[in-house]
Design a protein around this motif. Structure first.
Motif, PDB file in Angstrom:
ATOM      1  N   CYS A 128       0.819  -1.206   0.000  1.00 24.32           N
ATOM      2  CA  CYS A 128       0.000   0.000   0.000  1.00 24.32           C
ATOM      3  C   CYS A 128       0.858   1.263   0.000  1.00 24.32           C
ATOM      4  O   CYS A 128       1.914   1.302   0.629  1.00 24.32           O
ATOM      5  CB  CYS A 128      -0.901   0.038   1.237  1.00 24.32           C
ATOM      6  N   LEU A 129       0.377   2.277  -0.696  1.00 22.78           N
ATOM      7  CA  LEU A 129       0.959   3.615  -0.651  1.00 22.78           C
ATOM      8  C   LEU A 129      -0.125   4.594  -0.232  1.00 22.78           C
ATOM      9  O   LEU A 129      -1.288   4.440  -0.618  1.00 22.78           O
ATOM     10  CB  LEU A 129       1.517   4.028  -2.015  1.00 22.78           C
ATOM     11  N   TRP A 130       0.276   5.604   0.548  1.00 27.71           N
ATOM     12  CA  TRP A 130      -0.665   6.647   0.959  1.00 27.71           C
ATOM     13  C   TRP A 130      -0.177   8.013   0.515  1.00 27.71           C
ATOM     14  O   TRP A 130       1.016   8.256   0.349  1.00 27.71           O
ATOM     15  CB  TRP A 130      -0.810   6.672   2.473  1.00 27.71           C
ATOM     16  N   GLU A 131      -1.130   8.907   0.409  1.00 26.38           N
ATOM     17  CA  GLU A 131      -0.855  10.279   0.002  1.00 26.38           C
ATOM     18  C   GLU A 131      -0.137  11.072   1.091  1.00 26.38           C
ATOM     19  O   GLU A 131       0.676  11.946   0.792  1.00 26.38           O
ATOM     20  CB  GLU A 131      -2.187  10.941  -0.344  1.00 26.38           C
ATOM     21  N   HIS A 132      -0.432  10.754   2.347  1.00 28.70           N
ATOM     22  CA  HIS A 132       0.143  11.515   3.458  1.00 28.70           C
ATOM     23  C   HIS A 132       1.080  10.637   4.300  1.00 28.70           C
ATOM     24  O   HIS A 132       0.978   9.405   4.299  1.00 28.70           O
ATOM     25  CB  HIS A 132      -0.955  12.102   4.334  1.00 28.70           C
ATOM     26  N   SER A 133       1.954  11.295   5.071  1.00 32.34           N
ATOM     27  CA  SER A 133       2.967  10.561   5.823  1.00 32.34           C
ATOM     28  C   SER A 133       2.431   9.859   7.056  1.00 32.34           C
ATOM     29  O   SER A 133       3.128   9.052   7.660  1.00 32.34           O
ATOM     30  CB  SER A 133       4.105  11.505   6.232  1.00 32.34           C
ATOM     31  N   ASP A 134       1.187  10.154   7.445  1.00 30.19           N
ATOM     32  CA  ASP A 134       0.595   9.492   8.611  1.00 30.19           C
ATOM     33  C   ASP A 134      -0.361   8.376   8.197  1.00 30.19           C
ATOM     34  O   ASP A 134      -1.275   8.032   8.926  1.00 30.19           O
ATOM     35  CB  ASP A 134      -0.123  10.506   9.511  1.00 30.19           C
ATOM     36  N   TYR A 135      -0.145   7.820   6.994  1.00 32.52           N
ATOM     37  CA  TYR A 135      -0.936   6.697   6.478  1.00 32.52           C
ATOM     38  C   TYR A 135      -2.402   7.085   6.294  1.00 32.52           C
ATOM     39  O   TYR A 135      -3.307   6.296   6.576  1.00 32.52           O
ATOM     40  CB  TYR A 135      -0.812   5.472   7.399  1.00 32.52           C
ATOM     41  N   THR A 136      -2.615   8.309   5.821  1.00 33.48           N
ATOM     42  CA  THR A 136      -3.964   8.785   5.521  1.00 33.48           C
ATOM     43  C   THR A 136      -3.964   9.390   4.121  1.00 33.48           C
ATOM     44  O   THR A 136      -2.948   9.416   3.432  1.00 33.48           O
ATOM     45  CB  THR A 136      -4.434   9.831   6.544  1.00 33.48           C
ATOM     46  N   GLY A 137      -5.125   9.934   3.727  1.00 34.90           N
ATOM     47  CA  GLY A 137      -5.273  10.460   2.380  1.00 34.90           C
ATOM     48  C   GLY A 137      -5.576   9.334   1.411  1.00 34.90           C
ATOM     49  O   GLY A 137      -5.938   8.220   1.803  1.00 34.90           O
ATOM     50  N   ARG A 138      -5.436   9.604   0.134  1.00 32.44           N
ATOM     51  CA  ARG A 138      -5.715   8.561  -0.861  1.00 32.44           C
ATOM     52  C   ARG A 138      -4.810   7.350  -0.639  1.00 32.44           C
ATOM     53  O   ARG A 138      -3.628   7.503  -0.312  1.00 32.44           O
ATOM     54  CB  ARG A 138      -5.513   9.097  -2.274  1.00 32.44           C
ATOM     55  N   GLN A 182       3.585  11.556  -5.399  1.00 24.97           N
ATOM     56  CA  GLN A 182       2.533  11.877  -4.433  1.00 24.97           C
ATOM     57  C   GLN A 182       2.520  10.944  -3.227  1.00 24.97           C
ATOM     58  O   GLN A 182       1.699  11.120  -2.330  1.00 24.97           O
ATOM     59  CB  GLN A 182       1.162  11.835  -5.112  1.00 24.97           C
ATOM     60  N   ALA A 183       3.392   9.952  -3.189  1.00 23.65           N
ATOM     61  CA  ALA A 183       3.384   8.986  -2.083  1.00 23.65           C
ATOM     62  C   ALA A 183       4.236   9.487  -0.921  1.00 23.65           C
ATOM     63  O   ALA A 183       5.396   9.864  -1.095  1.00 23.65           O
ATOM     64  CB  ALA A 183       3.899   7.633  -2.555  1.00 23.65           C
ATOM     65  N   SER A 184       3.651   9.467   0.294  1.00 20.08           N
ATOM     66  CA  SER A 184       4.369   9.933   1.473  1.00 20.08           C
ATOM     67  C   SER A 184       4.531   8.864   2.544  1.00 20.08           C
ATOM     68  O   SER A 184       5.213   9.095   3.550  1.00 20.08           O
ATOM     69  CB  SER A 184       3.652  11.154   2.074  1.00 20.08           C
ATOM     70  N   GLY A 204       6.457  -4.411   6.985  1.00 20.39           N
ATOM     71  CA  GLY A 204       6.941  -3.161   7.548  1.00 20.39           C
ATOM     72  C   GLY A 204       6.201  -1.972   6.975  1.00 20.39           C
ATOM     73  O   GLY A 204       5.612  -2.042   5.901  1.00 20.39           O
ATOM     74  N   CYS A 205       6.198  -0.872   7.706  1.00 23.26           N
ATOM     75  CA  CYS A 205       5.584   0.373   7.279  1.00 23.26           C
ATOM     76  C   CYS A 205       6.603   1.497   7.370  1.00 23.26           C
ATOM     77  O   CYS A 205       7.453   1.509   8.265  1.00 23.26           O
ATOM     78  CB  CYS A 205       4.361   0.698   8.146  1.00 23.26           C
ATOM     79  N   TYR A 206       6.502   2.473   6.462  1.00 26.83           N
ATOM     80  CA  TYR A 206       7.541   3.482   6.320  1.00 26.83           C
ATOM     81  C   TYR A 206       6.945   4.863   6.076  1.00 26.83           C
ATOM     82  O   TYR A 206       6.025   5.013   5.268  1.00 26.83           O
ATOM     83  CB  TYR A 206       8.463   3.128   5.137  1.00 26.83           C
ATOM     84  N   LYS A 207       7.496   5.857   6.747  1.00 28.19           N
ATOM     85  CA  LYS A 207       7.140   7.247   6.505  1.00 28.19           C
ATOM     86  C   LYS A 207       8.229   7.854   5.612  1.00 28.19           C
ATOM     87  O   LYS A 207       9.371   8.018   6.033  1.00 28.19           O
ATOM     88  CB  LYS A 207       7.026   8.005   7.826  1.00 28.19           C
ATOM     89  N   PHE A 208       7.883   8.175   4.390  1.00 27.34           N
ATOM     90  CA  PHE A 208       8.882   8.575   3.411  1.00 27.34           C
ATOM     91  C   PHE A 208       9.614   9.875   3.760  1.00 27.34           C
ATOM     92  O   PHE A 208      10.803  10.004   3.421  1.00 27.34           O
ATOM     93  CB  PHE A 208       8.234   8.686   2.029  1.00 27.34           C
ATOM     94  N   PRO A 209       8.983  10.853   4.445  1.00 29.48           N
ATOM     95  CA  PRO A 209       9.749  12.047   4.813  1.00 29.48           C
ATOM     96  C   PRO A 209      10.886  11.743   5.792  1.00 29.48           C
ATOM     97  O   PRO A 209      11.805  12.553   5.937  1.00 29.48           O
ATOM     98  CB  PRO A 209       8.701  12.953   5.474  1.00 29.48           C
TER      99      PRO A 209
END
Length: 224
Positions: free
Chosen positions: A137-147, A167-169, A200-205
């Protein structure tokens, strides 16, 4: 194709990702910074050949067909099921409920218990459990929210075709083997990648980009 580059084999990253699966559990958790590197010329040639074969991504949304490259038309979650069909939904909750019926095999773990991570009770923080077992999964925002955009079958995905380029964060890999490689496409230069490990889960910023800055809003295509 791009020439004169430093060669760092991507296959090494994939092997490392697969090896880590043996001791993993079925719940994605916040992970340390992933391995990063540059795709070799041979690897980029292979990836570009794969991308050249891709077709427009046509999704079913509210009973009609939409071309995702031209926008999601208000949808908040889109998913490619194992058959290759793509479906979009108004909310992530609606997607989760419908996908459980459309792709039931995806929600079964490799150990053969037949339980998804949510059913087994093996959950990480609530925000991270939103990527169901068997999905990337990819999310629009860094807190696993958005599209939210997700896949269950292997392949190379050109994010521009999905209206998700740069657009992936954040992202999760909630499966036992295979991992995912996320690339930034650059003209006449080697393409940087980051290797997202299994479960695993990752915050891209928070992930350092090879030439400075972070990986936030840099993903152009993904191999899984």
């Amino acid at each position: 194709m791009r020439l004169g580059r430093t060669l760092i084999p991507v296959v090494t990253a994939l092997c490392a990702l697969t090896a880590s699966a043996a001791t993993a559990t079925a719940a994605p958790e916040p992970s340390a910074s992933p391995q990063v590197g540059f795709a070799s010329q041979a690897k980029e040639t292979q990836l570009q050949q794969q991308l050249a074969k891709t077709k427009p991504v046509i999704a079913t949304y509210k009973g009609r067909k939409i071309d995702l490259a031209h926008g999601w038309q208000g949808a908040q979650a889109c998913a490619e099921v194992p058959s290759g069909e793509v479906y979009c939904y108004d909310t992530a909750q609606e997607a989760d409920q419908t996908l459980a019926a459309l792709a039931p095999a995806v929600a079964r773990n490799a150990g053969g218990t037949g339980l998804s991570a949510k059913e087994s009770g093996q959950l990480g923080p609530a925000a991270l459990s939103d990527c169901g077992y068997g999905w990337v999964c990819l999310w629009e925002h860094s807190d696993y929210t958005g599209r939210r955009l997700q896949w269950s079958a292997k392949g190379t995905k050109q994010l521009g075709d999905w209206d998700f380029r740069d657009q992936a964060s954040s992202g999760c890999v909630n499966r036992d083997m295979g991992g995912a490689l996320v690339y930034d496409a650059r003209t006449a230069l080697p393409d940087p990648y980051m290797a997202l490990g299994n479960l695993g889960c990752y915050k891209f910023p928070s992930i350092s980009y090879q030439t400075g800055g972070s990986w936030n809003d840099k993903a152009d295509y993904i191999e899984m």
